[in-house]
Enzyme design. Structure first.
Site, short mmCIF file in Angstrom:
data_model
loop_
_atom_site.label_atom_id
_atom_site.label_comp_id
_atom_site.label_asym_id
_atom_site.label_seq_id
_atom_site.Cartn_x
_atom_site.Cartn_y
_atom_site.Cartn_z
N LYS A 50 18.52 -52.03 -21.19
CA LYS A 50 17.71 -52.52 -22.33
C LYS A 50 16.47 -53.24 -21.80
O LYS A 50 15.37 -53.11 -22.36
CB LYS A 50 18.53 -53.46 -23.22
N TYR A 62 24.31 -52.33 -19.10
CA TYR A 62 23.73 -52.27 -20.45
C TYR A 62 22.46 -53.11 -20.54
O TYR A 62 21.40 -52.61 -20.94
CB TYR A 62 24.75 -52.76 -21.50
N THR A 67 17.79 -56.90 -27.28
CA THR A 67 18.92 -57.82 -27.23
C THR A 67 18.59 -59.09 -26.45
O THR A 67 17.72 -59.07 -25.57
CB THR A 67 20.11 -57.10 -26.55
N ASP A 68 19.34 -60.16 -26.75
CA ASP A 68 19.19 -61.40 -25.98
C ASP A 68 19.76 -61.26 -24.57
O ASP A 68 19.48 -62.09 -23.69
CB ASP A 68 19.86 -62.58 -26.70
N GLU A 69 20.57 -60.21 -24.33
CA GLU A 69 21.23 -60.08 -23.03
C GLU A 69 20.24 -59.83 -21.90
O GLU A 69 20.58 -60.00 -20.73
CB GLU A 69 22.27 -58.96 -23.06
P1 NAD Z 1 25.67 -48.66 -32.10
O1 NAD Z 1 26.25 -48.26 -30.79
O2 NAD Z 1 26.56 -49.04 -33.22
O3 NAD Z 1 24.70 -47.49 -32.66
C1 NAD Z 1 23.82 -46.80 -31.82
C2 NAD Z 1 23.37 -45.55 -32.57
O4 NAD Z 1 22.42 -44.86 -31.76
C3 NAD Z 1 24.51 -44.57 -32.87
O5 NAD Z 1 24.42 -44.11 -34.19
C4 NAD Z 1 24.28 -43.45 -31.88
O6 NAD Z 1 24.74 -42.18 -32.36
C5 NAD Z 1 22.77 -43.48 -31.73
N1 NAD Z 1 22.30 -42.92 -30.46
C6 NAD Z 1 22.81 -43.15 -29.22
N2 NAD Z 1 22.12 -42.46 -28.30
C7 NAD Z 1 21.16 -41.78 -28.97
C8 NAD Z 1 20.12 -40.90 -28.56
N3 NAD Z 1 19.96 -40.55 -27.28
N4 NAD Z 1 19.29 -40.38 -29.51
C9 NAD Z 1 19.47 -40.70 -30.82
N5 NAD Z 1 20.44 -41.53 -31.26
C10 NAD Z 1 21.27 -42.06 -30.34
O7 NAD Z 1 24.65 -49.84 -31.75
P2 NAD Z 1 24.21 -51.09 -32.64
O8 NAD Z 1 25.16 -52.21 -32.38
O9 NAD Z 1 23.94 -50.65 -34.02
O10 NAD Z 1 22.83 -51.47 -31.91
C11 NAD Z 1 21.61 -50.89 -32.35
C12 NAD Z 1 20.48 -51.42 -31.47
O11 NAD Z 1 20.44 -52.84 -31.57
C13 NAD Z 1 20.66 -51.11 -29.99
O12 NAD Z 1 19.40 -50.82 -29.45
C14 NAD Z 1 21.21 -52.40 -29.40
O13 NAD Z 1 20.83 -52.53 -28.06
C15 NAD Z 1 20.51 -53.43 -30.28
N6 NAD Z 1 21.21 -54.72 -30.45
C16 NAD Z 1 22.53 -54.73 -30.84
C17 NAD Z 1 23.15 -55.97 -31.05
C18 NAD Z 1 24.58 -56.04 -31.52
O14 NAD Z 1 25.13 -57.15 -31.57
N7 NAD Z 1 25.24 -54.95 -31.88
C19 NAD Z 1 22.43 -57.15 -30.87
C20 NAD Z 1 21.08 -57.07 -30.46
C21 NAD Z 1 20.48 -55.85 -30.26
O1 DAU Z 2 24.12 -60.35 -27.39
C1 DAU Z 2 23.79 -59.15 -28.04
C2 DAU Z 2 24.75 -58.07 -27.59
O2 DAU Z 2 26.00 -58.34 -28.26
C3 DAU Z 2 24.26 -56.67 -27.95
O3 DAU Z 2 23.07 -56.41 -27.25
C4 DAU Z 2 25.33 -55.62 -27.60
O4 DAU Z 2 24.90 -54.34 -27.99
C5 DAU Z 2 26.60 -55.98 -28.34
O5 DAU Z 2 27.64 -55.10 -28.01
C6 DAU Z 2 27.02 -57.42 -28.01
O6 DAU Z 2 27.43 -57.51 -26.62
P1 DAU Z 2 28.70 -58.39 -26.19
O7 DAU Z 2 29.19 -57.93 -24.88
O8 DAU Z 2 28.40 -59.84 -26.34
O9 DAU Z 2 29.71 -57.97 -27.41
P2 DAU Z 2 31.27 -57.67 -27.40
O10 DAU Z 2 31.67 -57.63 -28.84
O11 DAU Z 2 31.64 -56.53 -26.55
O12 DAU Z 2 31.89 -59.00 -26.76
C7 DAU Z 2 31.63 -60.27 -27.32
C8 DAU Z 2 32.32 -61.29 -26.42
O13 DAU Z 2 33.74 -61.15 -26.57
C9 DAU Z 2 32.04 -61.09 -24.96
O14 DAU Z 2 31.96 -62.37 -24.33
C10 DAU Z 2 33.25 -60.33 -24.44
C11 DAU Z 2 34.36 -60.83 -25.33
N1 DAU Z 2 35.45 -59.87 -25.62
C12 DAU Z 2 35.08 -58.64 -26.11
C13 DAU Z 2 36.04 -57.71 -26.43
C14 DAU Z 2 35.67 -56.33 -26.93
C15 DAU Z 2 36.77 -60.22 -25.49
O15 DAU Z 2 37.09 -61.37 -25.08
N2 DAU Z 2 37.72 -59.30 -25.81
C16 DAU Z 2 37.43 -58.05 -26.26
O16 DAU Z 2 38.35 -57.26 -26.50
#
Ligand code: NAD
Ligand code: DAU
Length: 360
Positions: A162, A158, A132-134
């Site tokens: 990561k 989180y 992630t970019d975080e």
């Molecule tokens: P998600 O929470 O939707 O899915 C995570 C999946 O991993 C789930 O299916 C869960 O059951 C599985 N999991 C959790 N713990 C596990 C374990 N111990 N063993 C096996 N499986 C396990 O997450 P996502 O949004 O699909 O993110 C996927 C990956 O991409 C993560 O590594 C996250 O950090 C990264 N990522 C997400 C975003 C985003 O915006 N969602 C952006 C950048 C990177």
């Molecule tokens: O940047 C990549 C990341 O983006 C991934 O690594 C994470 O797995 C993914 O969950 C996401 O993280 P964020 O914290 O940015 O996503 P989230 O959707 O939780 O929130 C997006 C923005 O919106 C953040 O600034 C918080 C805000 N927010 C979120 C929720 C759920 C609100 O204002 N209200 C809300 O109810």
């Protein structure tokens, strides 16, 4: 054959669906099925012998070693993680367990398998870690976007977990020569996104007549990428990325949260107008800010474009319209996720969830 971890979650499932739709080789999909894992997302693969689902934990060294020995994948793509920042603030332990210890155990199991491969397979093998970019921390309004050279400054449990996993991956390359690749992507959105994250939560709450909770002043900036563009970037990095390198993935779509919420409301006003003629934006409610809330993320994706020729296919306007339309057309999926009914569905389809089973 490739091994995908976390392939029943939001991005992992989109990746598996796209991978198989592109006609690529079979997938072993290892997922623990936490609250975020949903096999119903993969229902279209039932009966498809190219998809082999296994419920299990990446921290289960014996299980991972057995899967690697049995299926002899040429690559591992690691999506498995705890992914929600708010959950990490209220319960960080699961994040350390999966994102740190789980990644470590996975790396060790993969190293054991990889080191025993014949020379040609060993040279061709890849471990791609999805991150992630975080990990880079927070930007001010005037800072340039994150490049791969930014230092790591994670701020939430989180992002710290990561960051730790990224460092382990890097160390396994430098110390043991494991052929790794890491991608650091911005915020994804699109189909099958669990409605705890901003965009799906706003869609689902708006339709249910609930408040749309915007944290703090709503001026935090995130950089949005349509999930299928993230999937194509991962495929490209897996195909041609340079070993040991990290690649930032993003779509140059920086937006303040409040703008995202207003855009979702405007699309819903157009596609599913409210009976009383008012806008969904009347449901916007400013609430207490997230503790330690990062102010701005922005990804500079020029390395990926220059080295590997990757570009996103969707603009934010096209991607968000598709996303809202998908949620409107897939109310059953949302309802099942919200009620937890998909768990019953999983048990019906997979009588013995612990067992290793094909998706037939
Ligand atoms: P998600 O929470 O939707 O899915 C995570 C999946 O991993 C789930 O299916 C869960 O059951 C599985 N999991 C959790 N713990 C596990 C374990 N111990 N063993 C096996 N499986 C396990 O997450 P996502 O949004 O699909 O993110 C996927 C990956 O991409 C993560 O590594 C996250 O950090 C990264 N990522 C997400 C975003 C985003 O915006 N969602 C952006 C950048 C990177
Ligand atoms: O940047 C990549 C990341 O983006 C991934 O690594 C994470 O797995 C993914 O969950 C996401 O993280 P964020 O914290 O940015 O996503 P989230 O959707 O939780 O929130 C997006 C923005 O919106 C953040 O600034 C918080 C805000 N927010 C979120 C929720 C759920 C609100 O204002 N209200 C809300 O109810």
């Amino acid at each position: 054959m490739i091994l995908v971890t976390g392939g029943a979650g939001f991005i992992g499932a989109n990746f598996v669906l796209d991978w198989l739709a592109c006609g690529a080789e079979p997938v072993v999909n290892l997922d623990k099925l936490t609250y975020a894992g949903n096999l119903q997302t993969l229902a279209s693969l039932q009966g498809d012998a190219r998809h082999h689902f296994v419920q299990g934990d990446i921290a289960d060294s014996a299980l991972v070693a057995r899967l690697l020995a049995e299926h002899r994948p040429r690559a591992v793509v690691n999506f498995a993680a705890e992914s929600h920042v708010d959950r990490s603030i209220h319960g960080p332990e699961d994040f350390v367990q999966t994102n740190v210890l789980g990644s470590f155990r996975l790396l060790e199991a993969v190293r054991g398998y990889w080191s025993g491969l014949p020379a040609d397979e060993k040279a061709a093998f890849r471990f791609l870690h999805v991150s992630t970019d975080e990990v880079y921390g927070s930007l001010s309004a005037t800072d340039p976007a994150f490049t791969e050279d930014n230092k790591y400054e994670p701020n939430s449990p989180y992002s710290a977990s990561k960051a730790a996993s990224d460092h382990l991956v890097r160390a396994w390359h430098h110390t043991y020569g494991l052929p790794v690749l890491t991608t650091n992507c911005s915020n994804n959105y699109g189909p099958y996104h669990f409605p705890e994250k901003l965009i799906p939560l706003m869609i689902v709450n708006a339709l249910a007549g609930k408040n749309l909770p915007v944290y703090g002043d709503g001026m935090q900036v995130r950089d949005w990428l349509y999930v299928k563009d993230h999937c194509s970037a991962i495929r490209r990095v897996l195909e041609a990325g340079r070993l040991g390198e990290t690649y930032n993935v993003g779509g140059w779509n920086e937006k303040p949260n409040i703008e995202i919420v207003k855009t979702v409301c405007a699309l819903l006003d157009e596609l599913r107008p409210k009976a009383d003629g008012t806008s969904y934006s009347t449901q916007i409610t400013y609430v207490t800010d997230r503790p330690g809330h990062d102010r701005r993320y922005a990804i500079d994706a020029r390395k990926l474009e220059a080295e590997l020729g990757w570009k996103p296919a969707e603009t934010f306007d096209t991607g968000i319209r598709k996303t809202v339309a998908w949620y409107l057309a897939n109310g059953d999926w949302v309802q099942n996720v919200q009620s937890g009914a998909y768990r019953a569905w999983v048990e019906q389809q997979y009588a013995k969830p612990e067992a290793v089973q094909a998706s037939a």
